[in-house]
Design an enzyme around this catalytic site. Structure first.
Site, PDB file in Angstrom:
ATOM      1  N   ARG A 163     -15.587  -1.891 -35.122  1.00  0.00           N
ATOM      2  CA  ARG A 163     -15.332  -0.849 -36.204  1.00  0.00           C
ATOM      3  C   ARG A 163     -15.730  -1.651 -37.328  1.00  0.00           C
ATOM      4  NH1 ARG A 163      -9.827   0.231 -37.210  1.00  0.00           N
ATOM      5  NH2 ARG A 163     -10.284  -1.200 -39.047  1.00  0.00           N
ATOM      6  N   TYR A 223       1.423   0.861 -40.414  1.00  0.00           N
ATOM      7  CA  TYR A 223       2.016   0.867 -39.215  1.00  0.00           C
ATOM      8  C   TYR A 223       3.634   1.559 -39.209  1.00  0.00           C
ATOM      9  CZ  TYR A 223      -1.208  -2.267 -37.530  1.00  0.00           C
ATOM     10  OH  TYR A 223      -2.460  -2.719 -37.162  1.00  0.00           O
ATOM     11  N   ASN A 267     -13.796  -5.263 -36.893  1.00  0.00           N
ATOM     12  CA  ASN A 267     -12.739  -5.427 -36.222  1.00  0.00           C
ATOM     13  C   ASN A 267     -13.395  -5.427 -34.357  1.00  0.00           C
ATOM     14  OD1 ASN A 267     -10.297  -5.305 -37.488  1.00  0.00           O
ATOM     15  ND2 ASN A 267     -11.590  -3.874 -38.660  1.00  0.00           N
ATOM     16  N   GLY A 280      -8.123  -0.556 -33.376  1.00  0.00           N
ATOM     17  CA  GLY A 280      -7.098   0.422 -32.940  1.00  0.00           C
ATOM     18  C   GLY A 280      -7.597   1.378 -32.035  1.00  0.00           C
ATOM     19  N   SER A 317      -4.032  -6.815 -39.936  1.00  0.00           N
ATOM     20  CA  SER A 317      -2.750  -5.903 -40.234  1.00  0.00           C
ATOM     21  C   SER A 317      -2.501  -5.782 -41.694  1.00  0.00           C
ATOM     22  CB  SER A 317      -1.547  -6.262 -39.303  1.00  0.00           C
ATOM     23  OG  SER A 317      -2.090  -6.118 -37.798  1.00  0.00           O
ATOM     24  N   ASP A 341     -15.833  -1.811 -41.498  1.00  0.00           N
ATOM     25  CA  ASP A 341     -15.118  -1.269 -42.647  1.00  0.00           C
ATOM     26  C   ASP A 341     -15.808  -1.522 -43.950  1.00  0.00           C
ATOM     27  OD1 ASP A 341     -13.280  -0.623 -40.673  1.00  0.00           O
ATOM     28  OD2 ASP A 341     -11.802  -1.983 -41.194  1.00  0.00           O
ATOM     29  N   GLU A 399     -14.892  -5.835 -43.447  1.00  0.00           N
ATOM     30  CA  GLU A 399     -14.785  -6.661 -42.247  1.00  0.00           C
ATOM     31  C   GLU A 399     -15.118  -5.971 -41.092  1.00  0.00           C
ATOM     32  OE1 GLU A 399     -10.649  -7.316 -41.111  1.00  0.00           O
ATOM     33  OE2 GLU A 399     -10.039  -4.984 -41.811  1.00  0.00           O
ATOM     34  N   GLU A 406       0.362  -7.882 -33.913  1.00  0.00           N
ATOM     35  CA  GLU A 406      -0.028  -6.547 -33.612  1.00  0.00           C
ATOM     36  C   GLU A 406       0.288  -6.044 -31.938  1.00  0.00           C
ATOM     37  OE1 GLU A 406      -4.011  -5.705 -35.762  1.00  0.00           O
ATOM     38  OE2 GLU A 406      -3.561  -7.803 -35.618  1.00  0.00           O
TER      39      GLU A 406
END
Ligand SMILES: Nc1ncnc2c1ncn2[C@@H]1O[C@H](COP(=O)(O)OP(=O)(O)O)[C@@H](O)[C@H]1O
Ligand SMILES: [Mg+2]
Length: 354
Positions: free
Chosen positions: A288, A249, A306, A310, A180, A290, A304, A17
């Site tokens: 974040r 992406y 993060n 992002g 990702s 999810d 999950e 990433e």
């Protein structure tokens, strides 16, 4: 003029990433108020070298140029450019950045930094460990089984039988330790199961098999240390079979619905679970979280977390906060303040323990 805080942005990095990190760091950079902050831009190459560059907006040529350093000489100077800052802000996604490794370097150096510490970061990156912990905290996670490469190599047929008994088609196979969507397969036919496991084992020795959830994907941003707060939830609408690498992406066709269209009780449930997950995983600063909302049962599952989500202008994390009344510049102010706060409270504990 009031004194400015020197913020070191750490970006690039050794993970897949790398390029996303550049875009995230550029957005953070543009939203750091120059009246309050002086920015030190530390670019980490794919090979792991550290370079001081003009900003995350530096051209690819500038990023490629120069020798760089292999490790942080905390007290020395690199050709006249010191690496010292008041606080460090890792904007690195994936392994060697989001997983506790850079946080360990910063702990060793005894400096304040933004985001989760070593433990929370490491847990956040490892899906098998974070799910086990969330489950033991009584939080809802999608039914899963962990398969280690050694046991897979010993008895593939036996494991495949076990997996097929436990999970109906379609199920998901994913490496425990990546992001990702790399190495993730949705298995829709029996005959593809073995290949899906092999693919996942290319990226990690620990793999997760999960019940496939048909439903909606929701995300919620959390901010804080001891008393974390949750944003309004958002919904993500993948343009493909699932939210895979090219959707994230390359195609960029994913739809975002902010805030997600949900009844008030559901919104409250998402926010409550997001904060509970943040606490269960020892997180700090930001995350974040999810979710999947299963169509048939109406059940909500935590998918999950993060810990360095992002951060581009169009990313969910800052956009959910903007929709909750906290704009990007105010968000980075808060994150930096939380980094200092966490450093202060930890330092007191460390000194007491000496
Ligand atoms: N158990 C599952 N059921 C349904 N879809 C899934 C499941 N696991 C993953 N997916 C799909 O794959 C995407 C990526 O998986 P995720 O576990 O979030 O890994 P990553 O860390 O790579 O984002 C999800 O956003 C979702 O679209
Ligand atoms: Mg994901």
């Amino acid at each position: 003029m009031a004194q400015t805080t020197r913020v070191a942005l750490l970006f690039g990095g050794r993970s897949a990433e790398h390029d996303v990190s550049l875009v995230s760091a550029a957005a953070v950079y543009k939203n750091l108020d120059p009246r309050k902050y002086q920015v030190l831009s530390l670019y980490i190459t794919k090979a792991g070298r550290w370079k001081v560059v003009s900003s995350p907006l530096a051209s690819r040529r500038e990023l490629a140029r120069g020798r760089g350093l292999d490790f942080l000489p905390w007290t020395k100077k690199d050709r006249g450019v010191g690496l010292r800052a008041d606080i460090y802000f890792p904007v690195l996604h994936g392994p060697f950045g989001e997983d506790g490794t850079i946080q360990g370097v910063l702990e060793m150096a005894g400096v304040p930094y933004v985001g989760a510490g070593v433990l929370g970061s490491a847990l956040g990156m490892d899906k098998a460990s974070s799910k086990a912990l969330l489950k033991s905290a009584g939080l809802p996670v999608v039914p899963f089984r962990v398969v280690l490469e050694t046991s897979w190599r010993k008895d593939r047929a036996g494991l495949l039988r076990l997996v097929r008994k436990e999970f109906r088609l379609p199920f998901f196979v994913k490496p425990s330790n990546l992001g990702s969507s790399v190495g993730i397969t949705k298995v829709k036919k029996d005959k593809n199961a073995a290949a899906a496991l092999e693919t996942a084992f290319r990226y990690d020795r620990k793999v997760l098999v999960e019940k496939g959830i048909a439903g909606r994907e929701l995300e919620c941003s959390v901010l804080g240390n001891e008393e974390p707060e949750a944003s309004v939830p958002g919904e993500l609408i993948p343009s493909r079979e699932f939210y895979d690498y090219s959707d994230k992406y390359i195609d960029g066709k994913t739809g975002f619905v902010i805030p997600a269209r949900l009844p008030a009780a559901r919104v409250a449930e998402v926010r409550r679970l997001a904060v509970a997950a943040f606490r269960a995983l020892n997180l700090a600063g930001m995350a974040r979280v999810d979710f999947f909302l299963e169509q048939t049962s109406g059940r909500l599952y935590i998918n999950e977390v993060n810990t360095i989500p992002g951060f581009t202008e169009i990313s969910m994390y800052p956009r959910l906060w903007a929709a909750s009344g906290l704009r990007f510049p105010a968000l980075v102010d808060r994150l930096i303040a939380l980094g200092f706060e966490r450093h202060r409270t930890r330092r007191v504990c460390v000194e007491r323990a000496r």
